[in-house]
Design a protein around this motif. Structure first.
Motif, PDB file in Angstrom:
ATOM      1  N   LEU A   1       0.860  -1.191   0.000  1.00 14.13           N
ATOM      2  CA  LEU A   1       0.000   0.000   0.000  1.00 14.13           C
ATOM      3  C   LEU A   1       0.898   1.243   0.000  1.00 14.13           C
ATOM      4  CD1 LEU A   1      -3.113   0.569   0.239  1.00 14.13           C
ATOM      5  CD2 LEU A   1      -2.637   1.122   2.606  1.00 14.13           C
ATOM      6  N   PRO A   2       1.475   1.565  -1.162  1.00 11.74           N
ATOM      7  CA  PRO A   2       2.398   2.707  -1.185  1.00 11.74           C
ATOM      8  C   PRO A   2       1.653   4.024  -0.983  1.00 11.74           C
ATOM      9  CG  PRO A   2       1.978   1.915  -3.403  1.00 11.74           C
ATOM     10  CD  PRO A   2       1.244   1.003  -2.486  1.00 11.74           C
ATOM     11  N   ASP A   3       2.415   5.066  -0.573  1.00 10.58           N
ATOM     12  CA  ASP A   3       1.823   6.405  -0.450  1.00 10.58           C
ATOM     13  C   ASP A   3       1.314   6.842  -1.811  1.00 10.58           C
ATOM     14  OD1 ASP A   3       2.387   6.563   2.157  1.00 10.58           O
ATOM     15  OD2 ASP A   3       4.171   7.811   1.958  1.00 10.58           O
ATOM     16  N   LEU A   4       0.123   7.413  -1.842  1.00 12.04           N
ATOM     17  CA  LEU A   4      -0.379   7.938  -3.110  1.00 12.04           C
ATOM     18  C   LEU A   4       0.396   9.200  -3.460  1.00 12.04           C
ATOM     19  CD1 LEU A   4      -4.242   7.653  -2.639  1.00 12.04           C
ATOM     20  CD2 LEU A   4      -2.829   6.318  -4.178  1.00 12.04           C
ATOM     21  N   PRO A   5       0.662   9.455  -4.753  1.00 14.43           N
ATOM     22  CA  PRO A   5       1.310  10.725  -5.110  1.00 14.43           C
ATOM     23  C   PRO A   5       0.462  11.909  -4.639  1.00 14.43           C
ATOM     24  CG  PRO A   5       1.167   9.244  -7.002  1.00 14.43           C
ATOM     25  CD  PRO A   5       0.380   8.605  -5.911  1.00 14.43           C
ATOM     26  N   GLY A   6       1.145  13.023  -4.311  1.00 13.20           N
ATOM     27  CA  GLY A   6       0.461  14.212  -3.772  1.00 13.20           C
ATOM     28  C   GLY A   6      -0.758  14.654  -4.576  1.00 13.20           C
ATOM     29  N   PRO A   7      -0.624  14.781  -5.933  1.00 10.20           N
ATOM     30  CA  PRO A   7      -1.774  15.252  -6.701  1.00 10.20           C
ATOM     31  C   PRO A   7      -2.993  14.336  -6.586  1.00 10.20           C
ATOM     32  CG  PRO A   7       0.224  15.401  -8.019  1.00 10.20           C
ATOM     33  CD  PRO A   7       0.584  14.671  -6.770  1.00 10.20           C
ATOM     34  N   VAL A   8      -2.731  13.014  -6.547  1.00 12.91           N
ATOM     35  CA  VAL A   8      -3.859  12.069  -6.439  1.00 12.91           C
ATOM     36  C   VAL A   8      -4.516  12.195  -5.064  1.00 12.91           C
ATOM     37  CG1 VAL A   8      -4.518   9.630  -6.532  1.00 12.91           C
ATOM     38  CG2 VAL A   8      -2.747  10.493  -8.060  1.00 12.91           C
TER      39      VAL A   8
END
Lengths: 340, 542
Positions: free
Chosen positions: B147-154
C-alpha cells in the motif's frame, strides 16, 4: 421552545465571550508579544513554560502560511512605524537579516548569549542565533546500499537523475544555494545547480515532499533538512541521513540556526528583553533539542535529540551576513534557472 | 387633475436600506482587494516596468496555474461524476419508496454535515485511513509497500473531490428532479429507458450538473490548504508566496488576476446555464420526489458511486469517532485550547451576524420585481463574483489595509478574522436566503400584506417570519463555514488571538497524530452540532 433555543444560543455566546476574555487565576496583567516562524507545535510549549515561570502573558503570532512564505516578516515591515510585536523568533536567519536591513530590529546584547559561537552573534547586536537544523542528503536505504551514498555536494551533479530537491527559489534550498555561493564563489555555486538541473534533478514543492518521496521509494535520495528527515526516521521508514562534506578539509554542512531579535519601538521592551533572554538560554535550547526542533546544538549540551542522538557535525564556515550577501548575487541567476 | 407619476429615483426608506445593504455587501466583499487593484492600476498607468512584468505570469507560474487547473478540473470531474451517479442511485431508491421520512431526513443531515466539514479535515481523515490500512497490513504480516503512499496530486484530488462531492450530488439531484415526468412518460413510448435517459433526461439535467461541478471547480481552484497538506503548491498559494517574496500586496493582486478571470468566467457560465430556471415543482424536494420518474439506466455504476459515497462518509465518522485514545485526550485538550475554542465560536457568531443584514437585503433585491435581463444578470454577477476572489487575496488585502491604516487597538483585536469570514461567505448567505425567498408563495405574501400597511409592524409580523428560515439557514452556513475557515484567517489573526482551524492546520503539517485528530474531532463536532441544530430548527419549521 423556540425562545429556549434562542436563550441557549445566547448563553453559549456569552459563555464563549467570558472564556474569551478570561485570564488564569493569579495571571499577571503584564504581557509581551512575539512573532515566531518556529512551528507552533515546537514553539508553543516553550512560550507556555515562560508564562508559567514568569507570570507574563505571551501573545504569540505563529507563521502558519505553510511552507516558504515569510508572512510574519512582511507584517513586521508593514508595522514598522507602529509595531505590535516585541520579539521575533525566527526558525532560520535570512529573513532576520532582511528585518535588520529594513530597520525593524533593535540592538540588544543578551547576557544569555554568552558561550555562543561568534558566528551566532550579530556584531552590532541586532540578532542572536542559537541551535539549528542541518541540510542533509536523505537516502532510501532499501534502494541505495551504504557504499553508494554520495559524501560530498560535488558528488551530486553526476547523479542528478536520482535526486529530488525543493525549489531553490524559496526556503532552505535557497539558503543552501546562497551558502554555497558564499563558500565557493557565486559562479561555482551556480555551476553546481546548473549541473543538477541539466542532469535531471527532480525539483519538487518543498522539503517535506522530498522527504516523503525518498521515504516512499519514489526517488533514491534528496536534499532536505534534519527536522523533516526526523519525521520519517521516527515513523520507521527505511531512510538515513548523510551529512555532506565532513572530511577534515571538507566544505562542511550548512547549519541553519534559529535567530532571536528585539523589535525596535515594541510596546514592551523590558519584557521583550526578558523573553529574548529566556529563548536564548541553554535550558530553552535543551528543550528544543529534546522536542526535535533543534538537531545541532550551538553550545555543549547534556541532552540528546530523538532522531540523531548527540551530533558532532562540521558546519560550513561562512557567516550569515556573507550568506545573505552571496544570496543577493546569485538570486537573479537562480530565478532565471528555475523560474523561467 | 393630472396624477403625479411616482418618482422612480426618490430616496424612500426601503431604497435607502437597499442601497446601504449593497454598499456594505460590496464594501465587505470587494473592499479588501479594491485597494490592491487600485494601486496596481496606478502603477500600470504610470508605466512601471515591474508592474507590467507582474502582469505576465512567469514560466513557473504558468506551469503552476496549469497544474492547479488540472487539479481543479480533476476534482470537478471526479465529484461531478461520482456525485451525479450517487444522486441517481439515491433518487431511484427514494422514488421506489425504499426510504422512510426518517431516512430522507437522515440523508439530508448527512449531506449538510458532510459539506460543512472543512476540506482539510477530509485530508486528515484520508491520511489517517492510509495509516490504519498500513498498520492492518503489517499486523497481517504483509509488506507495507503493498500500500504505497499515493502521489500528492492524487491524494489532493481525492481529498478535495470527496470533500466537495455533496455540492455536486445535490446539484445533480435538483437537475434530475427538475425533468418533467410527463416528458419522460411520452418519450418512453418511443424508446427504451436507457435511451430516454441519455437523450432526454441527461441533457435536461445537464445545466444543474454542470453548475454543481462548476462550483466544485471554483472552490477547489481557490483553496490552497488541502493541496499544501499533500506537499503540492497551488496557484492560490502563489498569491501569498508572491506577497511574501515581494512584500508588495499589489503584486499579489496582479498575480491573482488569471485565477480571478477563470473563476469569474466559470461563475458567469454557471449563471448563464441556470438562468433558464428550474420548474416550480423542483423547488420543493418532497413534491419533486413525487413527480420523479426513475429510469433503468446506469444502474450498476450509480449503485457503486452511492456505496462509495456512503463508505467514505462512514469512514470519516469512524476515523474521527472511533479512536479510544482520541476520546481520552479530548477533555484535557478542550481545556488546553479553550481560548482558541472561544475565539473560534465568537468569530463565527460575529461573522454570521455581520453577514446576515447585507445578505438579506441583497437577496431581497435579487428576488424583487423582474428587471431587464442584462441588468438582472449584472446584479447576479455582482452578488456572486466575490466567490471568484481567492480567499488568500482577500486575506492579503485585509492585512495590507490593517497594516496601513488601522489603529493598534483594531490590529490587535481578536475578532478581525470575523471580517474576512463575512467577506468570504456573504455570497453563499445571499444564495441561501434567496433560495428560501423563492420557496415562499408570492400570493401568500400579497394576501398577508393586505392586512397591514407598509412599516415596521408589517416587516416584523409578516416579512421577517416568512424570511426567518432562510435567515437562520444563512447564519448557520456562515457560522459553520467560518469555524473551519483558514486561508483568510491566517492573514488577519492578531497576536495571541489564534483560532482552532489555524492550530489544526499547523499540526497537520507534521502528519496525523492523536492530538491533531482530537482537535479535528473537536472542530468537526462544533460544526456538526451547529448544522444539526439548524436542521432541527428547519424541520420544526416544516
Amino acid at each position: 421552545m423556540k425562545r429556549n433555543v434562542i436563550l441557549a444560543l445566547l448563553a453559549i455566546v456569552v459563555l464563549g465571550v467570558a472564556v474569551f476574555t478570561s485570564r488564569q487565576p493569579g495571571e499577571a496583567l503584564h504581557e509581551v508579544t512575539i512573532y515566531t516562524s518556529v512551528d507552533q507545535v515546537y514553539s508553543e510549549p516553550v512560550l507556555r513554560a515562560f508564562e508559567a515561570e514568569t507570570g507574563i502573558r505571551v501573545n504569540a503570532l505563529y507563521d502558519a502560511e505553510a511552507a516558504k512564505t515569510v508572512g510574519l516578516v512582511n507584517r513586521l515591515i508593514a508595522e514598522k512605524s507602529a509595531p505590535l510585536a516585541d520579539v521575533f523568533w525566527n526558525g532560520e536567519f535570512s529573513q532576520t537579516l532582511v528585518l535588520k536591513e529594513e530597520g525593524v530590529l533593535a540592538a540588544y546584547a543578551s547576557p544569555a548569549a554568552e558561550g555562543l559561537p561568534a558566528l551566532f552573534r550579530d556584531p552590532e547586536g541586532f540578532w542572536t542565533a542559537f541551535g539549528g537544523r542541518a541540510r542533509v542528503l536523505f537516502v532510501n536505504t532499501a534502494m541505495l546500499p551504504k557504499a553508494d551514498w554520495p559524501r560530498s555536494i560535488f558528488d551530486l551533479p553526476p547523479r542528478a537523475g536520482e535526486i529530488a530537491l525543493a525549489n531553490p527559489l524559496f526556503g532552505s534550498t535557497g539558503t543552501h544555494a546562497a551558502a554555497l555561493a558564499a563558500a565557493l564563489g557565486p559562479q561555482a555555486a551556480l555551476d553546481v545547480f546548473e549541473a543538477l538541473k541539466s542532469g535531471g534533478v527532480r525539483v519538487v514543492d518543498g522539503n517535506a515532499v522530498v522527504r516523503d518521496m525518498v521515504a516512499a521509494g519514489r526517488v533514491p535520495m534528496g536534499l532536505t533538512d534534519t527536522d523533516d528527515a526526523c519525521v520519517s526516521i521516527e515513523k520507521g521508514a527505511p531512510v538515513a541521513v548523510v551529512f555532506l562534506d565532513q572530511q577534515a578539509d571538507g566544505l562542511g554542512t550548512l547549519v541553519v540556526p534559529n535567530t532571536v531579535a528585539l523589535i525596535a519601538g515594541g510596546p514592551h521592551p523590558d519584557l521583550g528583553r526578558m523573553l529574548a533572554d529566556y529563548l536564548l538560554s541553554t535550558e530553552t535550547e535543551a528543550a528544543m533539542i529534546e522536542s526535535g526542533w533543534v538537531q545541532i546544538p550551538s553550545r555543549p549540551s547534556p541532552v540528546e535529540g530523538p532522531c540523531f542522538g548527540r551530533l558532532d557535525v562540521r558546519a560550513m564556515q561562512v557567516s550569515m551576513a556573507e550568506i545573505r550577501a552571496a544570496g543577493g548575487e546569485i538570486d537573479a541567476a537562480i530565478r532565471r534557472m528555475f523560474q523561467d | 387633475m393630472t396624477a403625479i407619476p411616482p418618482c422612480r429615483w426618490c430616496p424612500t426608506p426601503g431604497r435607502v436600506l437597499l442601497a446601504l445593504g449593497w454598499a456594505v455587501f460590496l464594501g465587505l466583499t470587494f473592499g479588501p482587494v479594491a485597494g490592491l487593484f487600485a494601486e496596481a492600476a496606478a502603477r500600470l498607468a504610470a508605466g512601471e516596468p515591474e508592474a507590467s512584468a507582474a502582469l505576465v505570469p512567469s514560466a513557473r507560474q504558468r506551469a503552476l496555474l496549469g497544474r492547479s487547473l488540472a487539479l481543479a478540473g480533476g476534482v470537478a470531474v471526479f465529484a461531478g461524476l461520482v456525485g451525479s451517479l450517487a444522486a441517481l442511485a439515491l433518487l431511484r431508491r427514494l422514488a421506489h419508496g425504499r426510504g422512510s421520512r426518517l431516512l430522507r431526513a437522515g440523508l439530508l443531515a448527512a449531506l449538510v454535515l458532510w459539506v460543512v466539514t472543512p476540506p482539510y479535515l477530509h485530508a486528515l481523515a484520508g491520511m489517517e485511513a492510509g495509516n490504519w490500512m498500513r498498520a492492518a497490513l503489517s499486523g497481517l504480516g504483509a509488506p507495507s509497500r503493498l500500500l504505497p503512499d499515493l502521489p500528492g496530486p492524487v491524494s489532493a484530488l481525492l481529498a478535495q473531490g470527496f470533500a466537495l462531492m455533496p455540492i455536486a450530488m445535490v446539484a445533480a439531484a435538483i437537475g434530475f428532479l427538475s425533468v418533467e415526468r410527463d416528458l419522460i412518460d411520452a418519450a418512453m413510448l418511443l424508446g427504451p429507458g436507457h435511451r430516454v435517459f441519455l437523450r432526454i433526461v441527461l441533457p435536461l439535467a445537464a445545466p444543474a450538473i454542470f453548475a454543481g461541478s462548476g462550483a466544485v471547480f471554483v472552490f477547489s481552484l481557490i483553496d490552497y490548504s488541502t493541496p499544501s497538506l499533500f506537499g503540492l503548491s497551488s496557484y492560490a498559494m502563489e498569491i501569498v508566496a508572491e506577497y511574501s517574496a515581494s512584500r508588495a500586496p499589489w503584486r499579489a493582486a496582479l498575480i491573482a488576476l488569471p485565477l480571478i478571470a477563470i473563476t469569474g468566467l466559470v461563475i458567469g457560465a454557471v449563471l448563464a446555464m441556470l438562468s433558464r430556471g428550474a420548474p416550480a415543482h423542483a423547488r420543493m424536494p418532497g413534491r419533486a420526489l413525487r413527480h420523479y420518474r426513475p429510469l433503468d439506466a446506469l444502474r450498476r455504476p450509480a449503485r457503486l458511486a452511492l456505496w462509495l459515497a456512503v463508505g467514505y462518509g462512514a469512514m470519516i465518522l469512524a476515523l474521527l469517532l472511533g479512536s479510544v485514545l482520541i476520546w481520552r485526550l479530548l477533555p484535557g485538550l478542550v481545556w488546553e485550547v479553550r481560548h482558541d475554542l472561544a475565539r473560534t465560536l465568537v468569530n463565527a457568531a460575529l461573522a454570521a451576524g455581520l453577514a446576515l443584514g447585507p445578505a438579506a437585503l441583497v437577496a431581497g433585491s435579487l428576488a424583487a420585481r423582474p428587471r431587464a435581463p442584462v441588468l438582472r444578470a449584472l446584479i447576479w454577477l455582482a452578488a456572486l463574483f466575490p466567490l471568484a476572489i481567492p480567499p488568500s487575496l482577500t486575506g492579503v488585502g485585509l492585512a495590507a489595509l490593517l497594516a496601513c491604516c488601522a489603529p493598534d487597538a483594531l490590529r490587535s483585536a481578536g475578532w478581525l478574522p470575523a471580517l474576512s469570514h463575512a467577506a468570504r461567505f456573504l455570497p453563499l448567505a445571499v444564495l441561501v436566503i434567496h433560495a428560501q425567498m423563492r420557496r415562499v408563495d408570492p400570493l401568500l405574501i400579497d394576501a398577508a400584506r393586505l392586512q397591514r400597511p407598509p412599516g415596521p409592524a408589517r416587516w416584523l409580523r409578516i416579512e421577517l417570519p416568512l424570511a426567518a428560515p432562510g435567515l437562520a439557514a444563512a447564519a448557520g452556513l456562515v457560522f459553520c463555514a467560518s469555524i473551519g475557515e483558514l486561508d483568510a484567517t491566517m492573514m488577519t489573526a492578531a497576536p495571541g488571538q489564534g483560532v482552532l482551524s489555524m492550530r489544526v492546520f499547523n499540526y497537520l503539517h507534521y502528519g496525523v497524530s492523536e492530538t491533531v485528530a482530537a482537535l479535528g474531532l473537536l472542530l468537526a463536532a462544533i460544526v456538526w452540532t451547529a448544522a444539526a441544530l439548524g436542521l432541527w430548527l428547519a424541520g420544526r419549521q416544516g
